[in-house]
Design an enzyme around this catalytic site. Structure first.
Site, PDB file in Angstrom:
ATOM      1  N   ASP A 115       3.017  -5.272 -11.444  1.00  0.00           N
ATOM      2  CA  ASP A 115       3.690  -6.463 -11.662  1.00  0.00           C
ATOM      3  C   ASP A 115       3.975  -6.962 -13.023  1.00  0.00           C
ATOM      4  O   ASP A 115       3.246  -6.365 -14.272  1.00  0.00           O
ATOM      5  CB  ASP A 115       2.538  -7.669 -11.075  1.00  0.00           C
ATOM      6  CG  ASP A 115       2.274  -7.430  -9.760  1.00  0.00           C
ATOM      7  OD1 ASP A 115       3.157  -6.740  -8.932  1.00  0.00           O
ATOM      8  OD2 ASP A 115       1.221  -7.821  -9.269  1.00  0.00           O
TER       9      ASP A 115
HETATM   10  N1  URA Z   1      -2.085  -4.652  -7.479  1.00  0.00           N
HETATM   11  C1  URA Z   1      -1.413  -6.016  -7.933  1.00  0.00           C
HETATM   12  O1  URA Z   1      -1.933  -7.140  -7.519  1.00  0.00           O
HETATM   13  N2  URA Z   1      -0.790  -5.799  -9.106  1.00  0.00           N
HETATM   14  C2  URA Z   1      -0.592  -4.624  -9.770  1.00  0.00           C
HETATM   15  O2  URA Z   1       0.563  -4.914 -10.701  1.00  0.00           O
HETATM   16  C3  URA Z   1      -0.841  -3.400  -9.487  1.00  0.00           C
HETATM   17  C4  URA Z   1      -1.946  -3.721  -8.199  1.00  0.00           C
END
Ligand code: URA
Length: 250
Positions: A115
């Site tokens: 993310d």
């Molecule tokens: N899970 C998440 O919630 N965000 C990420 O960036 C990777 C795995």
């Protein structure tokens, strides 16, 4: 969008056909669009007339009888992604991407996603074969995250994590997890959690189901790889030995 459907998109860098043609330098994007509409473009032997069809740089693309050249030199990078960076090749809003942080002219892309606000280990490459191996759910690639969460996990929460938690109608069962730290004053915890899933936002969603929102998330390791001494924003190339070992995870 038959190509999207046939291959599945997880982990593979998919781009609009006209963009891939234009970035090869063969024609402008506008000319590429004309040729597509005229039925003069094939992808893996199939005529594609639909503008915007998503393809990868690994596909065999023939434009007016000319086969687009593929990159032959494979490159592999391990990046310690900072927060505030997009895990893709380009961004509509012109935000910085993980690719912008790597000094290369090759058309690399990230394997999977972190993310915008997640930090830590992300691999980038132009090797579609390896991307497919690492993205395929059956290969169970372990990823370890450190999640700072709101609150302190209860016994029920721990039991739920051990059994697996339903996330969007599908069970997510961590391979292992442990509470590294509890801050009773601030009412937060640090949890180390290893999962094999590649679903978007999976760790945040998992803790959301347990009513403990993730405040911060960092990926510490991916398969046998970890961040080592890399600081935020730093990267290194993978060694041949590491690439071979990743291939052997199939
Ligand atoms: N899970 C998440 O919630 N965000 C990420 O960036 C990777 C795995």
């Amino acid at each position: 969008m038959i190509f999207d459907i046939l291959r599945g998109k997880e982990g593979i860098c998919m781009e609009r056909l006209q963009k891939v043609i234009a970035s090869s330098g063969l024609t402008s994007r506008r000319k590429a669009e004309e040729l597509i509409k005229q039925g003069k473009v094939t992808v893996n032997g199939i005529v594609v007339k639909e503008l915007g069809t998503k393809v990868s740089y690994e596909d065999d693309i023939i434009v007016d009888k000319i086969l687009l050249k593929k990159e032959t030199n494979k490159e592999y990078y391990l990046l310690n992604k900072p927060s505030g960076i997009i895990s893709s090749v380009s961004d509509d809003k012109n935000r910085k991407t993980v690719v912008d942080l790597i000094d290369t002219d090759s058309r690399i892309y990230p394997i999977g996603r972190l993310d915008y606000d997640t930090t830590g280990l992300i691999l980038l490459t132009n090797d579609g074969k390896l991307t497919n191996i690492l993205s395929h759910p059956s290969n169970n690639i372990e990823k370890t995250y450190i999640a700072k969460i709101e609150g302190i996990l209860s016994k029920e929460n721990i039991d739920a994590l051990k059994k697996g938690v339903m996330v969007d109608g599908k069970k997510c069962k961590p391979v292992r997890f442990k509470v590294r730290k509890k801050d009773l004053e601030k009412n937060t915890s640090l949890v180390e959690i290893t999962i094999v899933e590649g679903r978007n936002h999976i760790v945040k969603k998992l803790f959301h189901e347990l009513k403990h929102e993730v405040i911060k998330l960092k990926r510490e390791s991916y398969a046998f790889l970890n961040l080592g001494n890399l600081k935020s924003g730093e990267y290194r190339m993978l060694s041949i030995k590491e690439v071979k070992k990743l291939y052997s995870l199939k």
